[in-house]
Structures are given as structure tokens and as C-alpha cells.
Scaffold this active site. Structure first.
Site, PDB file in Angstrom:
ATOM      1  N   ASP A  22       0.799  -1.322  -0.146  1.00 36.57           N
ATOM      2  CA  ASP A  22      -0.123   0.035  -0.032  1.00 36.57           C
ATOM      3  C   ASP A  22       0.853   1.260   0.094  1.00 36.57           C
ATOM      4  OD1 ASP A  22      -2.345   1.525  -0.027  1.00 36.57           O
ATOM      5  OD2 ASP A  22      -2.686   1.247   2.090  1.00 36.57           O
ATOM      6  N   HIS A  39       2.376   3.194  -9.167  1.00 38.86           N
ATOM      7  CA  HIS A  39       2.108   1.948  -9.392  1.00 38.86           C
ATOM      8  C   HIS A  39       3.486   1.365 -10.037  1.00 38.86           C
ATOM      9  CE1 HIS A  39      -1.505   2.133  -7.695  1.00 38.86           C
ATOM     10  NE2 HIS A  39      -2.312   2.898  -8.607  1.00 38.86           N
ATOM     11  N   SER A  68     -10.545  -7.399  -5.089  1.00 39.91           N
ATOM     12  CA  SER A  68     -11.852  -7.245  -5.896  1.00 39.91           C
ATOM     13  C   SER A  68     -12.509  -5.786  -5.917  1.00 39.91           C
ATOM     14  CB  SER A  68     -12.649  -8.568  -5.483  1.00 39.91           C
ATOM     15  OG  SER A  68     -12.265  -8.827  -4.138  1.00 39.91           O
ATOM     16  N   ASN A  70     -10.915  -3.130  -6.094  1.00 37.10           N
ATOM     17  CA  ASN A  70     -10.011  -1.846  -6.798  1.00 37.10           C
ATOM     18  C   ASN A  70     -10.640  -1.463  -8.236  1.00 37.10           C
ATOM     19  OD1 ASN A  70      -6.754  -3.122  -5.635  1.00 37.10           O
ATOM     20  ND2 ASN A  70      -8.075  -1.330  -5.043  1.00 37.10           N
TER      21      ASN A  70
HETATM   22  C1  FPP Z   1      -1.966   0.233  -3.367  1.00 36.91           C
HETATM   23  O1  FPP Z   1      -1.602   1.635  -3.448  1.00 36.91           O
HETATM   24  C2  FPP Z   1      -1.579  -0.732  -4.470  1.00 36.91           C
HETATM   25  C3  FPP Z   1      -2.157  -1.145  -5.457  1.00 36.91           C
HETATM   26  C4  FPP Z   1      -3.623  -1.077  -5.203  1.00 36.91           C
HETATM   27  C5  FPP Z   1      -1.726  -1.844  -6.530  1.00 36.91           C
HETATM   28  C6  FPP Z   1      -0.427  -2.545  -6.069  1.00 36.91           C
HETATM   29  C7  FPP Z   1       0.381  -2.811  -7.689  1.00 36.91           C
HETATM   30  C8  FPP Z   1       1.763  -2.616  -7.629  1.00 36.91           C
HETATM   31  C9  FPP Z   1       2.538  -2.656  -6.683  1.00 36.91           C
HETATM   32  C10 FPP Z   1       2.193  -2.628  -9.016  1.00 36.91           C
HETATM   33  C11 FPP Z   1       1.579  -3.733 -10.024  1.00 36.91           C
HETATM   34  C12 FPP Z   1       1.819  -5.006  -9.376  1.00 36.91           C
HETATM   35  C13 FPP Z   1       2.236  -6.280 -10.408  1.00 36.91           C
HETATM   36  C14 FPP Z   1       2.101  -7.608  -9.771  1.00 36.91           C
HETATM   37  C15 FPP Z   1       2.261  -6.008 -11.636  1.00 36.91           C
HETATM   38  P1  FPP Z   1      -2.589   2.730  -3.356  1.00 36.91           P
HETATM   39  O2  FPP Z   1      -2.838   3.151  -4.695  1.00 36.91           O
HETATM   40  O3  FPP Z   1      -3.829   2.315  -2.906  1.00 36.91           O
HETATM   41  O4  FPP Z   1      -1.807   3.660  -2.605  1.00 36.91           O
HETATM   42  P2  FPP Z   1      -2.545   5.004  -1.793  1.00 36.91           P
HETATM   43  O5  FPP Z   1      -2.866   4.180  -0.737  1.00 36.91           O
HETATM   44  O6  FPP Z   1      -1.489   5.780  -1.577  1.00 36.91           O
HETATM   45  O7  FPP Z   1      -3.694   5.767  -2.339  1.00 36.91           O
END
Ligand code: FPP
Length: 249
Positions: A22, A39, A68, A70
Site C-alpha cells: 500500500d 504503481h 476485488s 479496486n
Molecule cells: C496500493 O496503493 C497498491 C495497489 C492497489 C496496486 C499494487 C500494484 C503494484 C505494486 C504494481 C503492480 C503489480 C504487479 C504484480 C504488476 P494505493 O494506490 O492504494 O496507494 P495509496 O493508499 O497511497 O492511494
């Protein structure tokens, strides 16, 4: 800096580490960049973590890449995440295979594009006999979904084999069937919640929360998490005295 790697021996390395990655969005916004930039940086942090886990001798690394829930994010962000997933599979398949790492995707893949589903099947098949580490990517995954699909399949199987549901173990029908349960559960990004990740499987996991945002999670941060894990006494319902007397082998 003290060489803490030498303090981490095989006895203190978790067999299975599960991570909620996260903080990508906040990491990007802090630099006045789009969330998707975070990301992309998150993929690099993931690559480093895979390498570190493999070097420590971790058997299973499970990461939450897409829940699910997201799908509720802006379409542009969802599209970027799907694109990154595809690109990472394409770019990393041979490296995973060369390093003897098995890839397993858990989650409801039916909502992914046909091309992505095909790529997942292809990389899983390529790496299926690898033995040094298993990398589990949870994509369109939810812990409640997993328990629910397991119960449905178990009931169906019991009916088809004319047996009772009591004759079967729920673990054998979860998407993580055959894998050990996570020993260490890490969440980066400062929130202290499970967010519908591996609900059943983390019953006895040690929880570790850090404020570090996922793109900043590196080998040192992983080492700190493992050091914290190594100080915990896991009792699985026993008393401290029983553990000291060797109740758990
Ligand atoms: C949460 O951060 C992260 C995700 C929803 C996606 C995780 C994806 C990756 C690390 C890269 C892609 C993975 C692969 C396997 C190719 P957030 O966006 O919720 O962060 P925030 O809480 O700061 O908004």
C-alpha cells in the site's frame, strides 16, 4: 551499519510472507506526479522484494496486486494497473523461470481480458515445476470471495462423491491450497487493517505494519520486518511454558 543479515538465520526466516503493497498513490502525489507513476515504482519495489525473499530462502511470497474492490477506482488507473500486470508478466517471465521461481495467480481471473488470462496461464505453465520459491500474486482477489468459492466447490465435490462436507478440509479448496499459511503478514503505507486479503489463511500470522510507502520498501525494510518477526513468540494457543518446553516442533 551493523550487518543484520548475519543475525537472520534460517530458523528466523518466515516460510511464507504475505504483503499488502500500500501507498503507491501517496508516494506519487507527494512528488506531484500521477498516482500511476507510483504503481510503476511499485513494480520495482516488488522486483527487489522478490529477489530479497529468494535470497533469504523464503518459500512463498504472496502479494496483493489488485483487490476485488479496486475496480471501483477511476477507469484510467484500473487500465494502467492491468497494463502493468501484463507488461510485468511479459518482462519477468523468463527471469522468474531462470531463478527457479514458480508463479501462481490467485483471484477471480474471469474479469480480466482474454489476452491477460492467456498470459497468466502461459507463465504459470512455464514456471509450474520450479522449486526455489513460489510467488503468489493476488489479483482480483478478496478473502471473502476465496472462502465463499471454497465452500461452494467443497459442497459440490461432497455431493458428487456422495460424501459429507465434514469429510473434507476447507484448506484444500481455497485458492492457496497446498501452500503453507503466511507466517508474516506485512502491510506498508501506514494503515492497520486487513482489507479483505487472506482472511482465512492469516489466522495465526504475525502482523507487521509500517508507515513506509510501498515504492520505498526495499531490502532494508524487509530485513527490519523479518527481524521484528524473529522476536515474536508464536504460541498457536499453547502457553509460553509449553513453547519453551518444545510443544511446537
Ligand atoms: C496500493 O496503493 C497498491 C495497489 C492497489 C496496486 C499494487 C500494484 C503494484 C505494486 C504494481 C503492480 C503489480 C504487479 C504484480 C504488476 P494505493 O494506490 O492504494 O496507494 P495509496 O493508499 O497511497 O492511494
Amino acid at each position: 551499519m551493523q550487518d543484520t543479515d548475519s543475525q537472520i538465520n534460517q530458523a528466523t526466516v518466515p516460510r511464507h510472507i504475505a504483503i499488502i503493497m500500500d501507498g503507491n498513490g501517496r508516494w506519487a502525489l507527494r512528488q506531484n506526479k500521477a498516482r500511476t507513476f507510483g504503481h510503476k515504482a511499485g513494480v520495482n519495489a516488488l522486483k527487489q522484494t522478490i529477489e530479497s525473499c529468494a535470497s533469504y530462502g523464503v518459500d512463498v511470497l504472496t502479494v496483493f496486486a489488485f483487490s476485488s474492490e479496486n475496480w471501483l477506482r477511476p477507469k484510467q488507473e484500473v487500465d494502467v494497473l492491468m497494463g502493468l500486470f501484463m507488461l510485468t508478466l511479459k518482462n519477468q517471465a523468463n527471469k522468474l523461470h531462470k531463478n527457479n521461481i514458480r508463479l501462481k495467480i490467485i483471484g477471480d481471473r474471469s474479469r480480466f481480458s482474454t489476452a491477460l488470462q492467456g498470459k497468466i496461464t502461459e507463465v504459470e505453465a512455464l514456471t509450474s515445476n520450479n522449486t526455489s520459491m513460489t510467488l503468489v500474486i493476488a489479483a482480483n482477489y478478496g478473502g471473502q470471495w476465496d472462502i465463499s468459492q471454497a465452500l461452494k466447490r467443497l459442497a459440490k465435490h461432497a455431493k458428487e462423491t456422495n460424501k459429507s462436507v465434514d469429510d473434507f478440509d476447507i484448506n484444500d479448496f481455497l485458492s492457496t491450497a497446498g501452500l503453507p499459511e503466511p507466517d508474516l503478514f506485512i502491510r506498508t503505507g501506514g494503515e492497520q487493517r486487513i482489507s479483505n486479503f487472506l482472511l482465512w489463511q492469516i489466522a495465526y500470522s504475525e502482523l507487521y505494519f509500517t508507515d513506509v510507502l510501498w515504492p520505498d520498501f526495499d531490502k532494508n525494510e524487509l530485513r527490519t520486518a523479518i527481524m521484528s518477526y524473529s522476536t515474536r513468540q508464536r504460541r498457536f494457543g499453547h502457553t509460553s511454558e509449553q513453547i519453551s518446553a518444545g510443544a511446537i516442533k
